[in-house]
Design a protein around this motif. Structure first.
Motif, PDB file in Angstrom:
ATOM      1  N   ASN A 373       0.812  -1.225   0.000  1.00  0.00           N
ATOM      2  CA  ASN A 373       0.000   0.000   0.000  1.00  0.00           C
ATOM      3  C   ASN A 373       0.843   1.271   0.000  1.00  0.00           C
ATOM      4  OD1 ASN A 373      -2.255  -1.623   0.100  1.00  0.00           O
ATOM      5  ND2 ASN A 373      -2.489  -1.472   2.322  1.00  0.00           N
ATOM      6  N   ASN A 374       2.131   1.145   0.261  1.00  0.00           N
ATOM      7  CA  ASN A 374       3.027   2.315   0.291  1.00  0.00           C
ATOM      8  C   ASN A 374       4.277   1.997  -0.511  1.00  0.00           C
ATOM      9  OD1 ASN A 374       1.752   4.151   2.609  1.00  0.00           O
ATOM     10  ND2 ASN A 374       1.690   2.037   3.319  1.00  0.00           N
ATOM     11  N   THR A 375       4.171   2.067  -1.827  1.00  0.00           N
ATOM     12  CA  THR A 375       5.323   1.746  -2.664  1.00  0.00           C
ATOM     13  C   THR A 375       6.332   2.891  -2.639  1.00  0.00           C
ATOM     14  OG1 THR A 375       4.350   2.703  -4.657  1.00  0.00           O
ATOM     15  CG2 THR A 375       3.851   0.389  -4.185  1.00  0.00           C
ATOM     16  N   PRO A 376       7.598   2.589  -2.862  1.00  0.00           N
ATOM     17  CA  PRO A 376       8.611   3.652  -2.893  1.00  0.00           C
ATOM     18  C   PRO A 376       8.319   4.705  -3.963  1.00  0.00           C
ATOM     19  CG  PRO A 376       9.660   1.508  -2.706  1.00  0.00           C
ATOM     20  CD  PRO A 376       8.213   1.242  -2.935  1.00  0.00           C
ATOM     21  N   GLU A 377       7.788   4.267  -5.116  1.00  0.00           N
ATOM     22  CA  GLU A 377       7.485   5.223  -6.187  1.00  0.00           C
ATOM     23  C   GLU A 377       6.475   6.266  -5.721  1.00  0.00           C
ATOM     24  OE1 GLU A 377       7.876   1.182  -8.354  1.00  0.00           O
ATOM     25  OE2 GLU A 377       7.434   1.921  -6.338  1.00  0.00           O
ATOM     26  N   ASP A 378       5.416   5.803  -5.038  1.00  0.00           N
ATOM     27  CA  ASP A 378       4.381   6.727  -4.565  1.00  0.00           C
ATOM     28  C   ASP A 378       4.932   7.695  -3.519  1.00  0.00           C
ATOM     29  OD1 ASP A 378       2.572   5.519  -6.218  1.00  0.00           O
ATOM     30  OD2 ASP A 378       1.797   4.157  -4.668  1.00  0.00           O
ATOM     31  N   GLU A 379       5.768   7.161  -2.634  1.00  0.00           N
ATOM     32  CA  GLU A 379       6.313   8.016  -1.578  1.00  0.00           C
ATOM     33  C   GLU A 379       7.277   9.055  -2.139  1.00  0.00           C
ATOM     34  OE1 GLU A 379       7.814   6.015   1.799  1.00  0.00           O
ATOM     35  OE2 GLU A 379       5.844   5.234   2.370  1.00  0.00           O
TER      36      GLU A 379
END
Length: 390
Positions: A373-379
């Motif tokens: 639910n918290n991918t590095p790309e999104d962060e």
């Protein structure tokens, strides 16, 4: 990474508390004798944990209050605290392998010298081996996660940077593990020769002793299908191919460890070789540009390295602890003497087993869901937007 670390620390608190209960419930006679000598490192381990937890809390809740370089410095005390926690608890185990710093008169312990009891001949090699192998395992688990993402088709530069950093570190830790392992072999030859001999199926005292890899041991103590490396055991034990290595036939029969620990030693060393070769291949391909360090075969090998590193740690501990048998406190108390005589041990086993199963499944589910639910790309996108607004 921070969130994952916090989850595992939280699980470690619960499992560690259960471990403390188990020591006192299952080994009361051992604690009655050894408790006074190991009290200092056990207390220091708790202090180190609190030190780690305090700075972990500061690190977690100050992301936006300091510049990145300043904020990064807060993780250093966390690393120190976690490493010191491992240091002190391993010193307790070192004491069990090479007890000193006390006297036992009529079954009563006295004249305890806490520092001497804490720093035994086993301490340097055992502590350094535990720490470096833990660092190696951490590096491979993180690298394996990044390699898995690349195999799944993700191409963000983040994953390649993770691999570059963790595998360079893994190679350093892997080589260090082998060097410390060599020193551990020399410690065993001097202080616990029966463990070394049992791990290598070495029965006759001789010079030019070979090291046996694999094989099957017959009832007559002959080794079939094993690979003998000439002089290697003499080199491991004393650094000299001409040196004499003591065999199992020179020890009392009731003080010889179970001989199946040979396989755990082989598995530990074999996995160690794998964990050294994979980052070496990656770095050679990366430096000399003669291959693709991100090819699918190498990425798959990196993914496999994460679980294998965990198995190597377990095999190492099995070799260390079963190899000390029949002693719980070497030379002073046998395992049978230290164990509880309670009739409800089986019930305790079921309760603690259920606790660890629940903790393990819960930890894995939380970690998987959290990282999905918290991918590095999104962060990273969110971080760039916040930076633009500022």
């Amino acid at each position: 990474w921070t969130r994952g670390y916090v989850i595992t620390v939280a699980v470690g608190v619960v499992s560690g508390t259960a471990l403390g209960l188990q020591i006192n419930l299952l080994w009361p006679n051992f604690m009655r004798i050894a408790g006074q000598a190991i009290g200092l490192p056990m207390f220091m381990e708790i202090f180190a944990f609190f030190f780690e937890a305090i700075f972990l809390g500061i690190y977690m809740y100050t992301w936006d209050r300091f510049k990145p370089k300043i904020h990064f410095l807060f993780i250093i005390p966390v690393v120190i605290g976690a490493s010191c926690s491992a240091l002190f608890i391993t010193l307790v185990n070192s004491f069990m392998n090479a007890p000193q710093g006390f006297e036992i008169v009529d079954g009563i312990i006295g004249n305890v010298q806490p520092l001497k009891a804490m720093f035994t001949p086993a301490s340097p090699t055992k502590v350094s081996h535990v720490l470096v192998s833990a660092y190696l395992t951490s590096a491979f688990i993180i690298a394996g996660s990044a390699a898995y993402a690349l195999l799944k088709g993700k191409r963000h530069i983040y994953y390649k940077k993770v691999l570059n950093m963790t595998l360079f570190a893994a190679l350093v830790f892997a080589i260090s593990t082998f060097l410390i392992g060599d020193l551990s072999g020399k410690y065993l030859a001097k202080y616990q020769p029966e463990k070394l001999a049992a791990g290598e199926w070495h029965f006759e005292t001789m010079s030019h002793a070979p090291l046996i890899v694999g094989g099957i041991l017959t009832e007559k103590h002959d080794v079939k299908y094993g690979w003998k490396i000439p002089f290697a055991l003499s080199v491991l034990a004393h650094g000299n191919p001409n040196s004499e290595v003591k065999g199992l036939n020179d020890f009392p029969a009731d003080e010889i460890p179970p001989l199946w620990i040979h396989y755990t030693f082989d598995a530990m060393v074999g996995i160690g070789g794998y964990l050294t070769s994979i980052p070496l291949l990656f770095i050679l391909a990366f430096w000399f540009r003669k291959g693709n360090p991100y090819n699918k075969l190498l990425l798959a090998a990196i993914v496999i390295g994460g679980p294998l590193a965990m198995f190597a740690i377990e095999y190492g501990w099995i070799y260390a602890e079963v190899g000390r048998q029949p002693w719980i406190l070497r030379g002073y108390m046998k395992t049978q003497q230290g164990a509880t005589t309670s009739e409800h041990v089986s019930l305790l086993f079921v309760v603690f087993l259920a606790l660890y199963v629940i903790l393990g499944i819960s930890c894995l589910r939380v970690l998987v869901k959290m990282f999905k639910n918290n991918t590095p790309e999104d962060e990273l996108k969110l971080k760039n937007k916040e930076s633009a607004l500022k």
